[in-house]
Motif scaffolding. Sequence first.
Motif, PDB file in Angstrom:
ATOM      1  N   GLY A 413      38.215 -30.452  53.325  1.00 58.16           N
ATOM      2  CA  GLY A 413      38.481 -31.364  52.406  1.00 58.16           C
ATOM      3  C   GLY A 413      38.286 -30.840  50.818  1.00 58.16           C
ATOM      4  N   GLY A 414      37.266 -30.047  50.616  1.00 59.49           N
ATOM      5  CA  GLY A 414      37.266 -29.179  49.465  1.00 59.49           C
ATOM      6  C   GLY A 414      38.679 -28.378  49.000  1.00 59.49           C
ATOM      7  N   LEU A 415      39.275 -27.769  50.035  1.00 58.22           N
ATOM      8  CA  LEU A 415      40.407 -27.019  49.898  1.00 58.22           C
ATOM      9  C   LEU A 415      41.708 -27.880  49.797  1.00 58.22           C
ATOM     10  CD1 LEU A 415      40.104 -24.363  52.752  1.00 58.22           C
ATOM     11  CD2 LEU A 415      40.062 -23.902  50.443  1.00 58.22           C
ATOM     12  N   GLN A 416      41.786 -29.159  50.332  1.00 61.07           N
ATOM     13  CA  GLN A 416      42.799 -30.049  50.343  1.00 61.07           C
ATOM     14  C   GLN A 416      42.713 -30.898  49.272  1.00 61.07           C
ATOM     15  OE1 GLN A 416      42.605 -31.420  54.692  1.00 61.07           O
ATOM     16  NE2 GLN A 416      44.825 -31.019  54.403  1.00 61.07           N
ATOM     17  N   THR A 417      41.730 -31.238  48.435  1.00 60.64           N
ATOM     18  CA  THR A 417      41.371 -31.897  47.368  1.00 60.64           C
ATOM     19  C   THR A 417      41.297 -31.271  45.886  1.00 60.64           C
ATOM     20  OG1 THR A 417      39.301 -32.108  47.898  1.00 60.64           O
ATOM     21  CG2 THR A 417      40.392 -33.789  48.740  1.00 60.64           C
ATOM     22  N   ALA A 418      41.398 -29.851  45.906  1.00 59.89           N
ATOM     23  CA  ALA A 418      41.428 -28.867  44.799  1.00 59.89           C
ATOM     24  C   ALA A 418      40.047 -29.158  44.246  1.00 59.89           C
ATOM     25  CB  ALA A 418      42.516 -29.176  43.828  1.00 59.89           C
ATOM     26  N   THR A 419      38.992 -29.320  44.913  1.00 55.32           N
ATOM     27  CA  THR A 419      37.573 -29.122  44.103  1.00 55.32           C
ATOM     28  C   THR A 419      36.867 -27.866  44.435  1.00 55.32           C
ATOM     29  OG1 THR A 419      36.688 -30.315  46.068  1.00 55.32           O
ATOM     30  CG2 THR A 419      37.376 -31.761  44.532  1.00 55.32           C
ATOM     31  N   TYR A 420      37.622 -26.978  44.830  1.00 54.65           N
ATOM     32  CA  TYR A 420      36.867 -25.484  44.857  1.00 54.65           C
ATOM     33  C   TYR A 420      37.317 -24.551  43.800  1.00 54.65           C
ATOM     34  CZ  TYR A 420      41.462 -23.742  46.438  1.00 54.65           C
ATOM     35  OH  TYR A 420      42.865 -23.473  46.314  1.00 54.65           O
ATOM     36  N   ASP A 421      36.466 -23.360  43.545  1.00 50.65           N
ATOM     37  CA  ASP A 421      36.970 -22.288  42.657  1.00 50.65           C
ATOM     38  C   ASP A 421      37.919 -21.354  43.323  1.00 50.65           C
ATOM     39  OD1 ASP A 421      35.229 -23.528  40.972  1.00 50.65           O
ATOM     40  OD2 ASP A 421      33.702 -22.263  41.553  1.00 50.65           O
ATOM     41  N   MET A 422      37.274 -20.713  44.279  1.00 48.35           N
ATOM     42  CA  MET A 422      37.950 -19.783  45.412  1.00 48.35           C
ATOM     43  C   MET A 422      37.709 -20.270  46.680  1.00 48.35           C
ATOM     44  SD  MET A 422      37.855 -16.080  43.310  1.00 48.35           S
ATOM     45  CE  MET A 422      36.166 -16.076  42.788  1.00 48.35           C
ATOM     46  N   GLY A 423      38.509 -19.931  47.428  1.00 51.75           N
ATOM     47  CA  GLY A 423      38.372 -20.380  48.901  1.00 51.75           C
ATOM     48  C   GLY A 423      39.095 -19.440  49.842  1.00 51.75           C
ATOM     49  N   ILE A 424      38.466 -19.189  51.003  1.00 55.97           N
ATOM     50  CA  ILE A 424      39.057 -18.046  52.067  1.00 55.97           C
ATOM     51  C   ILE A 424      39.595 -19.176  53.382  1.00 55.97           C
ATOM     52  CG2 ILE A 424      38.579 -16.257  53.695  1.00 55.97           C
ATOM     53  CD1 ILE A 424      36.442 -15.214  51.803  1.00 55.97           C
ATOM     54  N   SER A 425      40.744 -19.010  53.643  1.00 51.02           N
ATOM     55  CA  SER A 425      41.212 -19.699  54.741  1.00 51.02           C
ATOM     56  C   SER A 425      42.468 -18.973  55.127  1.00 51.02           C
ATOM     57  CB  SER A 425      41.574 -21.144  54.494  1.00 51.02           C
ATOM     58  OG  SER A 425      41.929 -21.838  55.615  1.00 51.02           O
TER      59      SER A 425
END
Length: 547
Positions: A413-425
């Motif tokens: 959800g964080g990745l898909q709603t752009a509420t993160y800073d950086m993310g690994i996936s």
Amino acid sequence: MKPVSRLAAPLALLTAALGAYALAQQPTTTFTVVRSSQWGAQNLNPFTPGDQHLQATNSAIYETLFYVNGLNGKVTNVLGTGYTWSKDNKTLTVTTRPGVKWHDGQAFSANDVAFTFNYLKQYPALDLSGLWKNGLTSVKASGPGTVTFTFARANTPIFFYLAGTPIVPQHLWSQIKDPLTYTNSKPVGTGPFTFDAYSLQAVRVLKNPNYWMRGQPYVDAVVWRATNGNDAALLQLLKGEADYGYVGIPDPKGGYAAKGPNYSYWWPTNNSNFLYFNTTKAPFSDPAFRRAVATAINTRDVALKAYSGVLAAAPASAVIPAQQAQWLPASMKGLTPKYDPAAADRALTAAGYRKNAQGQRLGKDGRPLPTFKILVGAGWTDFITMAQVVGDNLKKVGINTSIDQQTWSSYSGGLQTATYDMGISWGWGNGPTPYYLFYSSFSPELSAPVGKTAPSNLSRYTNPALTQALARFRATSDPAAQKQAVATMVSTVMKDMPWVPLTDRAQFSLYNTSRFTNFPTAQNPYNDGSPDDVPGARLMYLNVKPK
């Protein structure tokens, strides 16, 4: 004759799992698949998402028109025997296989194919690939052996999704009026195996005696057994109680293959793991900042520590090794990420992100940059390790980070709603050509405003040159023109760096070869190392042979 002791333990496990009724029919040879997870109800509806139906559904019971190898794009005929595009790439004509029968003895024909795709149109919730939303306008059978797909606009990559759609019998499914809740407890397909028995611990299918491929499969049954995790699945493989498992472990070479001659693995690279930047917020909205951060990350060290050297650092182009020869110009082949922390430090300063007296990196407003969170899945040791290495690297150039572990729903959800800073996936949408990764990752229609759910454009990055290149690729079936479009996609993304390719991402096939041979391998890649519950696994169940 094989020693009785080697078969006694698996037989006892199956007896307990499937019960006396199933064991009334004892096959001579059983190929056993161990799962590192559980399953729920007896659902064999091929149109429900993969994690909601039983593993045998789309890998052994139902068949598709073609199988497209995700590593190299090679097409294997299944229920389809050939296909051609019209000159304008708006019509696809497929010939279907004669002499095929459904498990109930009824004849298969092109009418079943046309019915299947029109059924997806009638019930859009079943159309998980969005075929009818992406230009498909009609599907019609012309006699028993030809079916024609018509499109409003050229979209040649859609072949991959058409090819992989499970085909169902019209004479049965035309009577089903609520397919969304239908569990299909007695499935009728055209596949090499027929459904036999189910329990919460095991599922079994038996060899189809009337299968259209003469002499195959070579085994009498396939059994899937559920476990409660990777460790339990690995133990069954080591004890010889299972022949195959799709099990991700930290060190398949030292932790599995080195334990004996019958233990082997095949982990073909089919994707990459990325450090995504949320380009909707500063400073990640600045390409110069992103490029500098990419230069500060030692991806070779990331791969070494996350996967014990089994998987390599990802190519800078994000095009997997198996596709580089066909799809990348010579100048782009073999590109590796450039790790140069001194250059990264200089680039950050030149872009307006200078350091203060304490060595802390400042924003363009002169204020210290905050501690940025790196989003990973909770308990995912490989991603956590990657985030640790990335954090250590960035600290050397004055950027502080912390690791943000979230459960799947919060993570995705964080990745898909752009509420993160950086993310690994991983790359959300890989396929048999680089187009699928770049389309799913950067197409405008797969993005969304902040707070809204983006299907797969996790970085929220778009670029007109890239969007046009995607359109050019879709509009043609000429490999040379498509290759030029891929070159534009790669060069555009490498210039703007909305992500950092960190490591290769692989399929996770582990084999115990004490009882069977002819597994898919790097020397014999007749599938792409597919998991046991998808159409590519059908080829393994067809080809493995008892020793």
